[in-house]
Design a protein around this motif. Structure first.
Motif, PDB file in Angstrom:
ATOM      1  N   HIS A  39       0.913  -1.129  -0.090  1.00 40.20           N
ATOM      2  CA  HIS A  39       0.224  -0.030  -0.003  1.00 40.20           C
ATOM      3  C   HIS A  39       0.940   1.174   0.044  1.00 40.20           C
ATOM      4  O   HIS A  39       1.903   1.286   0.548  1.00 40.20           O
ATOM      5  N   LYS A  40       0.303   2.385  -0.604  1.00 44.40           N
ATOM      6  CA  LYS A  40       1.090   3.427  -0.806  1.00 44.40           C
ATOM      7  C   LYS A  40       1.482   4.127   0.610  1.00 44.40           C
ATOM      8  O   LYS A  40       2.680   4.610   0.653  1.00 44.40           O
ATOM      9  N   SER A  41       0.759   4.189   1.413  1.00 47.60           N
ATOM     10  CA  SER A  41       0.969   4.676   2.907  1.00 47.60           C
ATOM     11  C   SER A  41       2.297   3.928   3.651  1.00 47.60           C
ATOM     12  O   SER A  41       2.831   4.646   4.085  1.00 47.60           O
ATOM     13  N   THR A  42       2.258   2.619   3.414  1.00 46.77           N
ATOM     14  CA  THR A  42       3.404   1.856   3.905  1.00 46.77           C
ATOM     15  C   THR A  42       4.607   2.165   3.173  1.00 46.77           C
ATOM     16  O   THR A  42       5.643   2.574   4.027  1.00 46.77           O
ATOM     17  N   VAL A  43       4.526   2.236   1.902  1.00 44.55           N
ATOM     18  CA  VAL A  43       5.811   2.699   1.309  1.00 44.55           C
ATOM     19  C   VAL A  43       6.176   3.902   1.369  1.00 44.55           C
ATOM     20  O   VAL A  43       7.507   4.361   1.723  1.00 44.55           O
ATOM     21  N   HIS A  44       5.520   4.850   1.725  1.00 46.44           N
ATOM     22  CA  HIS A  44       5.669   6.459   1.819  1.00 46.44           C
ATOM     23  C   HIS A  44       6.335   6.476   3.186  1.00 46.44           C
ATOM     24  O   HIS A  44       7.402   7.251   3.242  1.00 46.44           O
ATOM     25  N   ARG A  45       5.889   5.725   4.331  1.00 45.71           N
ATOM     26  CA  ARG A  45       6.764   5.637   5.491  1.00 45.71           C
ATOM     27  C   ARG A  45       8.175   5.137   5.377  1.00 45.71           C
ATOM     28  O   ARG A  45       9.114   5.825   5.887  1.00 45.71           O
ATOM     29  N   LEU A  46       8.536   4.168   4.633  1.00 45.88           N
ATOM     30  CA  LEU A  46       9.501   3.469   4.308  1.00 45.88           C
ATOM     31  C   LEU A  46      10.426   4.617   3.453  1.00 45.88           C
ATOM     32  O   LEU A  46      11.628   4.659   3.752  1.00 45.88           O
ATOM     33  N   LEU A  47       9.777   5.175   2.517  1.00 42.06           N
ATOM     34  CA  LEU A  47      10.582   6.280   1.696  1.00 42.06           C
ATOM     35  C   LEU A  47      11.182   7.515   2.443  1.00 42.06           C
ATOM     36  O   LEU A  47      12.360   7.892   2.518  1.00 42.06           O
ATOM     37  N   THR A  48      10.216   7.966   3.558  1.00 41.28           N
ATOM     38  CA  THR A  48      10.589   8.886   4.420  1.00 41.28           C
ATOM     39  C   THR A  48      11.666   8.642   5.110  1.00 41.28           C
ATOM     40  O   THR A  48      12.820   9.307   5.338  1.00 41.28           O
ATOM     41  N   THR A  49      11.900   7.216   5.476  1.00 45.01           N
ATOM     42  CA  THR A  49      13.032   6.745   6.549  1.00 45.01           C
ATOM     43  C   THR A  49      14.183   6.620   5.664  1.00 45.01           C
ATOM     44  O   THR A  49      15.477   6.983   6.074  1.00 45.01           O
ATOM     45  N   LEU A  50      14.256   6.159   4.669  1.00 47.80           N
ATOM     46  CA  LEU A  50      15.313   5.963   3.624  1.00 47.80           C
ATOM     47  C   LEU A  50      15.922   7.388   2.975  1.00 47.80           C
ATOM     48  O   LEU A  50      17.246   7.442   3.113  1.00 47.80           O
ATOM     49  N   GLU A  51      14.908   8.377   2.932  1.00 46.04           N
ATOM     50  CA  GLU A  51      15.356   9.630   2.688  1.00 46.04           C
ATOM     51  C   GLU A  51      16.190  10.306   3.752  1.00 46.04           C
ATOM     52  O   GLU A  51      17.106  11.092   3.752  1.00 46.04           O
ATOM     53  N   GLU A  52      15.310  10.198   5.131  1.00 50.95           N
ATOM     54  CA  GLU A  52      16.161  10.843   6.114  1.00 50.95           C
ATOM     55  C   GLU A  52      17.580  10.271   6.479  1.00 50.95           C
ATOM     56  O   GLU A  52      18.426  10.907   6.841  1.00 50.95           O
ATOM     57  N   LYS A  53      17.822   8.858   5.786  1.00 48.49           N
ATOM     58  CA  LYS A  53      19.134   8.351   6.276  1.00 48.49           C
ATOM     59  C   LYS A  53      20.079   8.505   5.149  1.00 48.49           C
ATOM     60  O   LYS A  53      21.267   8.162   5.263  1.00 48.49           O
ATOM     61  N   GLY A  54      19.436   9.333   4.093  1.00 48.95           N
ATOM     62  CA  GLY A  54      20.411   9.419   2.945  1.00 48.95           C
ATOM     63  C   GLY A  54      20.720   8.547   1.962  1.00 48.95           C
ATOM     64  O   GLY A  54      21.343   8.665   0.963  1.00 48.95           O
ATOM     65  N   PHE A  55      19.810   7.314   2.062  1.00 48.38           N
ATOM     66  CA  PHE A  55      19.984   6.360   1.044  1.00 48.38           C
ATOM     67  C   PHE A  55      18.940   6.897  -0.408  1.00 48.38           C
ATOM     68  O   PHE A  55      19.203   6.111  -1.388  1.00 48.38           O
ATOM     69  N   LEU A  56      17.835   7.772  -0.009  1.00 48.77           N
ATOM     70  CA  LEU A  56      17.099   8.147  -1.381  1.00 48.77           C
ATOM     71  C   LEU A  56      17.161   9.640  -1.284  1.00 48.77           C
ATOM     72  O   LEU A  56      17.283  10.248  -0.213  1.00 48.77           O
ATOM     73  N   ILE A  57      16.836  10.251  -2.293  1.00 46.72           N
ATOM     74  CA  ILE A  57      16.844  11.727  -2.694  1.00 46.72           C
ATOM     75  C   ILE A  57      15.512  11.871  -3.276  1.00 46.72           C
ATOM     76  O   ILE A  57      15.233  11.442  -4.117  1.00 46.72           O
ATOM     77  N   ARG A  58      14.617  12.831  -2.686  1.00 44.24           N
ATOM     78  CA  ARG A  58      13.326  13.233  -3.430  1.00 44.24           C
ATOM     79  C   ARG A  58      13.475  14.372  -4.218  1.00 44.24           C
ATOM     80  O   ARG A  58      14.070  15.316  -3.695  1.00 44.24           O
ATOM     81  N   ASN A  59      13.164  14.351  -5.607  1.00 39.93           N
ATOM     82  CA  ASN A  59      12.875  15.493  -6.280  1.00 39.93           C
ATOM     83  C   ASN A  59      11.725  16.372  -5.985  1.00 39.93           C
ATOM     84  O   ASN A  59      10.561  15.908  -6.296  1.00 39.93           O
TER      85      ASN A  59
END
Length: 247
Positions: A39-59
């Motif tokens: 579900h998108k809500s679950t993925v969004h939470r994980l994406l936020t964590t990965l972004e905070e840790k520097g593994f992902l960057i959001r445009n």
């Protein structure tokens, strides 16, 4: 115990998200959720964590994600093929300059091949090969080379695996592998991608074991079946040169 299971599952899902970027350099929330089946809500939470840790960057302008600086930092400490990928790069560049097409080097990892080095063609119409890409062993010239020289038990498990594609006939595939061992090279003509062709040869170390597959790929407009066979001899020369550099 239940908390531990939830924690492990969260880690698995986060890794699944990162693995999505082997199939695209910039992905949106909906694309990622669809690929990993969450579900998108679950993925969004994980994406936020990965972004905070520097593994992902959001445009911010596209709301899409790409791999972050932490991935690069980890990769700088990765021993790629015992650093042989860098050692073999000049030989690959000479091959590219001689034949004008994209050159790749692959290792087998389980039932997949991994591209550990690549030299891109300089022609306007070309095949772009991404380092780190994982592809199945069931189709493609390099896949068939690596399968042909794999231990018998690996080949048996590969052919019996649940993930074997229905459109690849097992007996015909086995025959192709026998032919590869006999003639010393493999070709593929629009097997994995429409409009793409490739030829691959084994790279044998001084130990006598096949350690990698060297391939050349490009558009079918330049690589006819006859041209692939002609280029196989040139690839074998380069593979022999590379083999002398390996243990």
């Amino acid at each position: 115990m239940e908390d531990r299971k939830l924690t492990v599952r969260a880690v698995e899902r986060a890794l699944d998200i990162l693995l999505c970027f082997t199939r695209g350099s910039e992905l949106g929330l909906t694309e990622i959720a669809s690929q990993i089946g969450l579900h998108k809500s679950t993925v969004h939470r994980l994406l936020t964590t990965l972004e905070e840790k520097g593994f992902l960057i959001r445009n911010p302008s596209t709301e899409k994600y790409r791999l972050g600086i932490r991935i690069w930092e980890l990769s700088t400490h990765l021993p790629v093929f015992d650093e042989s990928a860098t050692l073999l790069l000049p030989a690959m560049e000479r091959l590219r300059d001689r034949l004008g097409e994209t050159v790749s080097l692959y290792l087998r990892d389980g039932f997949e091949r991994v591209r550990i080095q690549a030299v891109q063609s300089e022609q306007a119409i070309r095949r772009v090969a991404q380092i780190g890409a994982r592809l199945p062993l069931s189709v493609g010239a390099s896949s068939k080379v690596l399968a042909a020289y794999a231990p018998p038990e690996v080949l048996r498990e590969l052919l019996e695996s649940a993930g074997w594609p229905d459109y690849v006939e097992r007996s015909a595939y086995r025959q192709q592998l026998e032919d590869i061992i006999r003639i010393g090279y493999a070709t593929s003509f629009e097997e994995r991608e429409p409009g793409a062709a490739a030829v691959a040869v084994p790279v044998t170390g001084r130990s006598g074991n096949v350690v990698a597959a060297l391939s050349l790929s490009g558009p079918v407009s330049r690589l006819s079946r006859e041209t692939l066979v002609e280029y196989a001899a040139v690839l074998r020369e380069t593979a022999e040169e590379m083999g002398l550099m390996l243990p």
